[in-house]
Structures are given as C-alpha cells and as structure tokens.
Design a protein around this motif. Structure first.
Motif, PDB file in Angstrom:
ATOM      1  N   ALA A   1       0.821  -1.213   0.000  1.00 39.32           N
ATOM      2  CA  ALA A   1       0.000   0.000   0.000  1.00 39.32           C
ATOM      3  C   ALA A   1       0.856   1.264   0.000  1.00 39.32           C
ATOM      4  O   ALA A   1       0.390   2.337  -0.390  1.00 39.32           O
ATOM      5  N   ARG A   2       2.105   1.150   0.415  1.00 44.26           N
ATOM      6  CA  ARG A   2       2.974   2.333   0.434  1.00 44.26           C
ATOM      7  C   ARG A   2       3.296   2.839  -0.963  1.00 44.26           C
ATOM      8  O   ARG A   2       3.693   3.991  -1.118  1.00 44.26           O
ATOM      9  N   LEU A   3       3.134   1.997  -1.956  1.00 46.10           N
ATOM     10  CA  LEU A   3       3.363   2.454  -3.333  1.00 46.10           C
ATOM     11  C   LEU A   3       2.407   3.592  -3.667  1.00 46.10           C
ATOM     12  O   LEU A   3       2.775   4.543  -4.363  1.00 46.10           O
ATOM     13  N   ASP A   4       1.180   3.512  -3.152  1.00 45.61           N
ATOM     14  CA  ASP A   4       0.209   4.581  -3.393  1.00 45.61           C
ATOM     15  C   ASP A   4       0.656   5.878  -2.730  1.00 45.61           C
ATOM     16  O   ASP A   4       0.427   6.969  -3.260  1.00 45.61           O
ATOM     17  N   LEU A   5       1.297   5.772  -1.565  1.00 47.26           N
ATOM     18  CA  LEU A   5       1.801   6.966  -0.880  1.00 47.26           C
ATOM     19  C   LEU A   5       2.970   7.577  -1.644  1.00 47.26           C
ATOM     20  O   LEU A   5       3.121   8.798  -1.698  1.00 47.26           O
ATOM     21  N   VAL A   6       3.815   6.727  -2.247  1.00 43.35           N
ATOM     22  CA  VAL A   6       4.919   7.220  -3.074  1.00 43.35           C
ATOM     23  C   VAL A   6       4.364   8.008  -4.255  1.00 43.35           C
ATOM     24  O   VAL A   6       4.870   9.071  -4.608  1.00 43.35           O
ATOM     25  N   LYS A   7       3.299   7.485  -4.853  1.00 41.14           N
ATOM     26  CA  LYS A   7       2.665   8.180  -5.976  1.00 41.14           C
ATOM     27  C   LYS A   7       2.048   9.497  -5.511  1.00 41.14           C
ATOM     28  O   LYS A   7       2.237  10.543  -6.152  1.00 41.14           O
ATOM     29  N   ALA A   8       1.316   9.447  -4.405  1.00 42.66           N
ATOM     30  CA  ALA A   8       0.638  10.650  -3.915  1.00 42.66           C
ATOM     31  C   ALA A   8       1.637  11.723  -3.482  1.00 42.66           C
ATOM     32  O   ALA A   8       1.412  12.917  -3.689  1.00 42.66           O
ATOM     33  N   GLY A   9       2.751  11.298  -2.892  1.00 43.05           N
ATOM     34  CA  GLY A   9       3.750  12.238  -2.424  1.00 43.05           C
ATOM     35  C   GLY A   9       4.718  12.695  -3.491  1.00 43.05           C
ATOM     36  O   GLY A   9       5.540  13.581  -3.258  1.00 43.05           O
ATOM     37  N   LYS A  10       4.662  12.065  -4.659  1.00 44.12           N
ATOM     38  CA  LYS A  10       5.520  12.424  -5.799  1.00 44.12           C
ATOM     39  C   LYS A  10       7.003  12.401  -5.418  1.00 44.12           C
ATOM     40  O   LYS A  10       7.793  13.237  -5.854  1.00 44.12           O
ATOM     41  N   VAL A  11       7.378  11.418  -4.610  1.00 38.78           N
ATOM     42  CA  VAL A  11       8.763  11.333  -4.150  1.00 38.78           C
ATOM     43  C   VAL A  11       9.614  10.431  -5.034  1.00 38.78           C
ATOM     44  O   VAL A  11      10.806  10.257  -4.796  1.00 38.78           O
ATOM     45  N   ALA A  12       9.016   9.831  -6.046  1.00 40.36           N
ATOM     46  CA  ALA A  12       9.766   9.011  -7.001  1.00 40.36           C
ATOM     47  C   ALA A  12       9.156   9.192  -8.378  1.00 40.36           C
ATOM     48  O   ALA A  12       7.994   9.607  -8.514  1.00 40.36           O
ATOM     49  N   ARG A  13       9.933   8.895  -9.406  1.00 36.57           N
ATOM     50  CA  ARG A  13       9.442   9.017 -10.771  1.00 36.57           C
ATOM     51  C   ARG A  13       9.064   7.631 -11.272  1.00 36.57           C
ATOM     52  O   ARG A  13       9.889   6.710 -11.268  1.00 36.57           O
ATOM     53  N   LEU A  14       7.823   7.478 -11.679  1.00 31.53           N
ATOM     54  CA  LEU A  14       7.276   6.156 -11.972  1.00 31.53           C
ATOM     55  C   LEU A  14       7.026   5.920 -13.451  1.00 31.53           C
ATOM     56  O   LEU A  14       6.267   5.031 -13.831  1.00 31.53           O
ATOM     57  N   SER A  15       7.654   6.717 -14.305  1.00 33.59           N
ATOM     58  CA  SER A  15       7.644   6.439 -15.738  1.00 33.59           C
ATOM     59  C   SER A  15       8.886   7.050 -16.359  1.00 33.59           C
ATOM     60  O   SER A  15       9.401   8.065 -15.870  1.00 33.59           O
ATOM     61  N   LYS A  16       9.366   6.416 -17.395  1.00 30.93           N
ATOM     62  CA  LYS A  16      10.555   6.904 -18.088  1.00 30.93           C
ATOM     63  C   LYS A  16      10.303   8.292 -18.659  1.00 30.93           C
ATOM     64  O   LYS A  16      11.173   9.171 -18.626  1.00 30.93           O
ATOM     65  N   GLU A  17       9.085   8.502 -19.162  1.00 32.60           N
ATOM     66  CA  GLU A  17       8.745   9.781 -19.784  1.00 32.60           C
ATOM     67  C   GLU A  17       8.735  10.916 -18.764  1.00 32.60           C
ATOM     68  O   GLU A  17       9.208  12.029 -19.038  1.00 32.60           O
ATOM     69  N   GLU A  18       8.208  10.654 -17.573  1.00 30.43           N
ATOM     70  CA  GLU A  18       8.150  11.681 -16.531  1.00 30.43           C
ATOM     71  C   GLU A  18       9.565  12.086 -16.118  1.00 30.43           C
ATOM     72  O   GLU A  18       9.870  13.272 -15.973  1.00 30.43           O
ATOM     73  N   TRP A  19      10.419  11.086 -15.925  1.00 29.79           N
ATOM     74  CA  TRP A  19      11.799  11.368 -15.537  1.00 29.79           C
ATOM     75  C   TRP A  19      12.507  12.168 -16.620  1.00 29.79           C
ATOM     76  O   TRP A  19      13.169  13.161 -16.343  1.00 29.79           O
ATOM     77  N   GLN A  20      12.360  11.759 -17.880  1.00 26.85           N
ATOM     78  CA  GLN A  20      13.069  12.406 -18.979  1.00 26.85           C
ATOM     79  C   GLN A  20      12.600  13.836 -19.186  1.00 26.85           C
ATOM     80  O   GLN A  20      13.407  14.728 -19.502  1.00 26.85           O
ATOM     81  N   ALA A  21      11.313  14.072 -19.001  1.00 33.32           N
ATOM     82  CA  ALA A  21      10.789  15.432 -19.169  1.00 33.32           C
ATOM     83  C   ALA A  21      11.423  16.386 -18.161  1.00 33.32           C
ATOM     84  O   ALA A  21      11.809  17.511 -18.499  1.00 33.32           O
ATOM     85  N   SER A  22      11.562  15.931 -16.916  1.00 35.82           N
ATOM     86  CA  SER A  22      12.193  16.772 -15.893  1.00 35.82           C
ATOM     87  C   SER A  22      13.676  16.965 -16.178  1.00 35.82           C
ATOM     88  O   SER A  22      14.223  18.057 -15.977  1.00 35.82           O
ATOM     89  N   ARG A  23      14.344  15.919 -16.653  1.00 39.22           N
ATOM     90  CA  ARG A  23      15.766  16.028 -16.969  1.00 39.22           C
ATOM     91  C   ARG A  23      15.979  16.992 -18.133  1.00 39.22           C
ATOM     92  O   ARG A  23      16.881  17.839 -18.101  1.00 39.22           O
ATOM     93  N   ASP A  24      15.165  16.892 -19.175  1.00 40.18           N
ATOM     94  CA  ASP A  24      15.293  17.786 -20.325  1.00 40.18           C
ATOM     95  C   ASP A  24      15.084  19.241 -19.913  1.00 40.18           C
ATOM     96  O   ASP A  24      15.776  20.152 -20.408  1.00 40.18           O
TER      97      ASP A  24
END
Length: 407
Positions: free
Chosen positions: A256-279
C-alpha cells in the motif's frame, strides 16, 4: 481613436479606484491592529497588496471577526484563498511536489507516536511540511493558514523576498537535505555571496523555479528512485531499497505504500516523466553552459546515486539477514524486514546506523553531486556510507555470534 479613448478611460478608472481606496480612510481592521499587532499592519501596508488599496484584511480573513470579543470567528486563509487572485501560480504549485509535502506526515509509520506539537503544531517536521496541502482536520489542528506563506512570508507576501535563495534555507538545510549548505558552499553559491544577486550565479529559484514556475519538480524526486530502470544491476539495488522502504514486501510485491509514493511524488514512476524533468533541467543549465557539459555533469551525478545505492543495498541485505535468522524479531504485525521509514524510532543500534546511512549519508552523496559540491559528495556522503557499511558488517557478525552462543 475610440479604442484609445476606451483604454485611457479604463486606466483612469483604475487610478481613481486606487486613489479612492487610499483616501477612503483606514479600515476597522487596520485601526484596531495598529494598536494590537502594529508590526503585522506595517508589513501588510509595505507589501504590494497593502499598497494597492484593493485588498483589505477581510479579503483573506473574512468579515465575521470585528472586535476583540469575536476573535474566534476570524478565518485563516488557505491556498484556495490565494487562488482567487493567483490562479496560475496556485495551479502550478498544486501540480508540484511542495503541494504533496503533507502526504509524508501521514505516510511515516511512527509519526502518530510523536508529540502533538512536533507534527501538527509545526515545531518539528510539520514546520516545513506545512508547505503541503492538508486535509481539513490537519489544517484545523495546525491553524497555520495558507502554505503559500512558507515562501511569501506573511503579511508582506513579498515576491522579491520569495525569489531570494535565503527564502528556501529554513527547510532545505540540515540532516537529510542540506541543499542550502551544499549550494551556498559550491562555486555557484560562492559567486552569489561575492557578487550578490547579479544573475551570474544560479540560485535555487533559477534551477527549480524557472520563469517563476511554482511546480518545483526534479527528475529524481526526494528519494532518488525511479521505475522502470534499464540498468539491470542498478535495478537490483533499487529493489532492495524499495523493500527497505516498505514499498515492496520482502517477496518483492507492491504494498500500500506504493500509493503513498505516488501521492507524495517522491519518485518518478515512468521513463517519460523522468526524462521530461531532466530535459527541462538541461535547458536551464544550458543558459550558462553547453548542453554537452550539462548532460555530462548531470549524468555523473546519476552515477553517484548508483554508487550510493550499491552500498545501501548491501547494508539493507545484511540487516534483513538478521531478521531472517531470527536475530532481530519483527514487531507484531510487521514484516520480518528492516523499515527505513521508522527513522530514529528503530529498536536496535544496527538499524539506527542503517537509517542514518540512508537518510543522511546517501542523501548527501547524491544531492551534493547535483548541487556541485564535491566535499559533500566525498566526506559527508560516500566516505560515511562506506564507514556505515563496515560498522553494519561488524555489528551483524557480533549479533549473530551472540545469538548462536545463547542457543
């Protein structure tokens, strides 16, 4: 000609409105609070809202409170109050990580055991995490109003103040995220301190709030974790860390903590999301450096995360082995695995070392790399991680021998 007259007429109307507000006399709020809280009035009248004459105390605090007898009726503004005039900034903030800061207060498994003042009354973790949007119960208990005043301090709510890096250091300093110390002692921070805010040296806002964007997101997030990971070796380290965070159970299945990670935005859970921030970050760095240089520096910092994760994964595995052998007994209802999120409430010295290794030394190893501070990467980060691992190996061996002796 008609359009010109309309524009002039509109401008004149605005001038007359502001002038009328200025000469209409002081409001009841100002008249009273000049005696009760004079410095609050001074701050408000020096700020842009106070100077405009178009905003009064009641615009944010409501009109129910009119005298000393009905102070309890005053309304505390929320981020929604600020949105009435600052919709763009509010919506950017609401989509970013700062808005999710209060999620961590609900996610930490031992926070409910902490003194009330420590969390809800903002004397500990809550004092910084109040920048997040809270539920109504938490908001009522805290009574700290809008999270916007974390950066635009009340009652001046100065944009100029919030644009200075010093505005960030109250929260971004110290044990687990000393970004202020890292940046201020880096070459960027040194130039800023020598020259002042000339624009030559990037500040917190330059890199994390480009063009005033209140979204404030980074490619790695607070925990420097991303999924999926194409590097198989690194993914192995990451799985172990995710188990230690309780996001995966000891068998590797999501909790259930995976949902908290998503809600808290403390990790990047898609390659596209990570790359957009890096770019986005490469684009910011490229205003002063070549894109090649920026990508190289950021890529080298990525590799420091991997090096830290390698050491961290071995340490977690060693402590997990003590649980597996029964040397450390799990708490009732908890998995037989170390929990990094219990922090200083862990029950054994070896787990205390493990939590410090994760939350202090791992953080400094990779955060120092991104903030261009080699001393933090080395002596406060990587060197301490290696020392921690030696201590954990030694302590685990001693605990195992003692347990075998007792048998």
């Amino acid at each position: 000609m008609i359009d010109c007259c309309k524009r002039l007429g509109g401008a004149l109307a605005l001038v007359l409105m502001l002038a009328g507000a200025a000469f209409a006399g002081k409001s009841n709020c100002i008249t009273c609070h000049e005696k009760v809280t004079p410095n609050i009035v001074k701050d408000f009248l020096e700020g842009e809202m106070g100077k405009s004459g178009s905003v009064d105390c009641s615009s944010c605090h409501g009109k129910a409170h009119q005298s000393a007898a009905d102070v309890a009726k005053v309304s505390m503004p929320t981020e929604k109050t600020c949105k009435e005039c600052h919709t763009k900034q509010h919506d950017q903030y609401a989509s970013g990580k700062h808005a999710a800061a209060w999620v961590a207060m609900d996610a930490m498994p031992t926070n409910k055991l902490q003194p009330h003042a420590y969390i809800q009354r903002m004397k500990g973790c809550g004092g910084c995490h109040k920048v997040g949007i809270r539920d109504e119960k938490s908001r009522a208990e805290g009574q700290y109003g809008s999270p916007c005043n974390s950066c635009h301090t009340r009652h001046k709510f100065s944009k100029a103040e919030a644009k200075k890096p010093e505005a960030c250091r109250t929260c971004h300093m110290g044990f687990d995220h000393p970004q202020w110390e890292m940046w201020s002692n880096s070459k960027h921070g040194s130039i800023y301190q020598m020259e002042g805010d000339t624009g030559r040296a990037p500040t917190c806002q330059t890199c994390h709030m480009g063009d005033g964007d209140h979204n404030v997101m980074t490619s790695w997030g607070f925990l420097a974790l991303r999924l999926p990971e194409e590097d198989a070796e690194w993914m192995g380290y990451r799985v172990t860390i995710l188990k230690g965070l309780g996001v995966l159970d000891p068998a590797g299945k999501p909790t259930a903590r995976l949902d908290l990670v998503k809600a808290g935005k403390v990790a990047r859970l898609s390659k596209e999301e990570w790359q957009a921030s890096r770019d986005k970050m490469v684009g910011i760095c490229s205003k002063c450096h070549s894109a090649t240089y920026a990508k190289t520096q950021l890529g080298n910092a990525d590799q420091m995360i991997k090096e830290a994760d390698k050491l961290m994964a071995e340490a977690i595995t060693i402590v997990a082995g003590l649980y597996e052998k029964g040397v450390i007994k799990p708490q009732k209802g908890q998995p037989a695995y170390p929990d990094l999120l219990t922090f200083y409430d862990t029950r054994t010295p070896i787990e205390q070392t493990l939590y410090v290794m994760f939350l202090e030394h791992r953080m400094r190893a990779f955060q120092g790399a991104f903030h261009m501070n080699p001393d933090y990467v080395t002596w406060y980060g990587l060197a301490e991680l290696q020392k921690d691992l030696v201590d954990i190996r030694t302590e685990a061996a001693a605990m195992t021998r003692e347990a075998e002796h007792k048998k």
